[in-house]
Scaffold this active site. Structure first.
Site, PDB file in Angstrom:
ATOM      1  CG  ASP A 276      28.367  33.664  41.138  1.00 58.45           C
ATOM      2  OD1 ASP A 276      28.530  34.778  40.609  1.00 58.45           O
ATOM      3  OD2 ASP A 276      27.989  33.524  42.324  1.00 58.45           O
TER       4      ASP A 276
ATOM      5  CB  CYS B  10      27.679  47.962  37.955  1.00 58.01           C
ATOM      6  SG  CYS B  10      27.363  46.907  39.390  1.00 58.01           S
TER       7      CYS B  10
END
Length: 469
Positions: free
Chosen positions: A266, A373
């Site tokens: 990340d 999502c």
């Protein structure tokens, strides 16, 4: 049955979404009336929490049966003897399902009010207590021990420290203030810790604050499905390209029996720290987390043999999960979506950059799973159409388990291709309240079906990289 108003968007985003869900392909297949009904149902579902709380068991440390027993005891303790079932999922063997009771419409409202930020409010609707950083304002004379009604400032208009607020606010339930107003807004710096202990939430769900933290992990059902679809095997080398906060990373490591290597990346340092904390908490040793931009993860020159982290050489990984940064429109509950159209449309090019790197890092014969999502076509089915056209080496694969619906029409994909995709569409279920009486009459298979349908909006595509292409 709608308890909260439908999710609201900025005007330009609303117009954009309206066109997506009234696209020509969809209208031709469903008809105008059915397409419109599904879209309006989706908007209502998004502002409400899912009907079922999903918790993943760390099967590296404990069996699902044992954790089910402990969780039943914990819920009885929290709910003061009220018996709420804890269910196992027949296809997802490492999760437990807990029905939420609500919305409870007969709750008394108190004169003393606490206003919380939208994100804090959404957490309360899914079972959390109120922590001090989430409190924006309180009534003038709130003291520790007072009964208070808690409201969410869904539009972000309330000023911190205000003594009253007349703007748009949504009732979340009642609780007991753990601190006085002067303590909450202390001039000596922001406090942390518990602010309001929720005693009568509108949606009654168990709080998982400090509940068996090494053994249970709160995770939305589709987020669990995606790791099973990738199906990592012991001894393999796996890449989780956009891994924070580490729910899927730790799940992948658990599915591999902590044998092999899971590389988690990340680009935000604090998020990488959170991944490492979760790996340590769940006692998983095969995870290696790095702070790195996934778009730059492909090495263009020879690496040092001992270099563990990114950038990586081409064809370095057996399987790759790209749970891409996205517009997040599938998250629930969300009553007011604040992003602009420019922000919403900025994700597609970023996702394509990440996807291109992922394809190059994947070994021939390897598996790439792409997920988001969100509910847009541009970040989901359109990305699949683009990927198949851009990379002839990629082939869409069937998914196991296949719990969500098929892909949405509108991106020019063939019907057989849409059937290989999974789109979790909250509007697939009926928005219904659950009380103790109706819960006792529910069959277990009906509750499992409800959990499969009434969840967050989510999308999954699975590709294989063909050899010799």
């Amino acid at each position: 049955m709608s308890f909260f108003p439908k999710i609201s968007f900025q005007h330009e985003v609303e117009e954009y979404l309206s066109k997506v869900f009234r696209n020509k392909e969809l209208i031709t297949a469903l008809g105008t009336k059915e397409a419109e009904s599904k879209y309006q149902s989706l908007l209502s579902h998004l502002s409400h929490p899912p009907a079922i709380t999903t918790v993943r068991v760390n099967t590296n440390l404990a069996s699902v049966k044992h954790m089910k027993k402990l969780l039943l005891e914990e819920i009885q303790k929290q709910f003061k003897g009220t018996c709420v079932p804890v269910l196992e999922h027949p296809q997802l063997r490492d999760i437990l399902l807990i029905p939420a009771i609500g919305p409870r419409q007969d709750l008394k409202k108190y004169e003393s009010e606490v206003i919380v930020g939208a994100q804090c409010g959404y957490a309360v609707l899914r079972g959390a207590h109120v922590y001090v950083p989430g409190i924006i304002s309180t009534s003038r004379f709130v003291k520790a021990g007072d009964l208070v009604s808690v409201y969410s400032d869904i539009e972000g208009k309330c000023k911190r420290g205000a003594k009253e607020f007349e703007g748009v606010k949504v009732f979340l339930g009642n609780g007991i203030s753990e601190l006085s107003r002067s303590d909450i807004f202390s001039p000596h710096g922001r406090m942390t810790g518990l602010g309001v202990r929720m005693t009568e939430p509108v949606y009654l769900s168990p709080s998982f604050d400090s509940v068996l933290p090494s053994h249970l992990f709160l995770q939305n059902l589709p987020s669990v499905v995606v790791s099973h679809v990738l199906n990592p095997q012991p001894g393999e080398r796996i890449l989780d390209m956009c891994a924070a906060p580490g729910g899927k990373t730790t799940h992948l490591a658990t599915l591999m029996c902590d044998q092999g290597e899971v590389i988690a990346m990340d680009k935000i340092a604090n998020k990488v720290k959170k991944i490492k904390q979760n790996a340590e908490l769940l006692q998983l040793n095969c995870i290696k987390a790095f702070c790195y931009d996934g778009t730059k993860a492909l090495s263009v020159e020879k690496r040092e043999d001992k270099q563990e982290g990114p950038p990586f050489l081409p064809e370095s990984f057996d399987r790759i999960l790209l749970d891409a940064p996205c517009s997040g429109m599938g998250q629930r509950p969300n009553m007011a979506y604040s992003s602009t159209l420019k922000e919403v449309t900025s994700y597609q090019p970023l996702q394509r950059k990440l996807f291109t790197v992922a394809v190059k890092l994947l070994k021939p014969g390897g598996v790439l799973v792409y997920s988001t999502c969100t509910i847009t076509l541009s970040e989901n089915e359109e990305q699949v159409a683009w990927a198949l056209e851009t990379f002839p080496c990629l082939q869409l694969q069937p998914q196991e388990p296949h719990i969500g619906g098929e892909g949405m029409r509108g991106a020019g994909l063939a019907l057989h291709q849409l059937k290989l995709l999974q789109r979790f569409d909250p509007s697939a279920g009926t928005l219904q309240g659950t009380d103790m009486e109706s819960l006792q009459d529910c069959r277990e298979e009906d509750l499992v079906s409800l959990a499969n349908k009434d969840c967050i909006g989510f999308f999954i595509a699975k590709f294989m990289k063909l050899k010799g292409k």
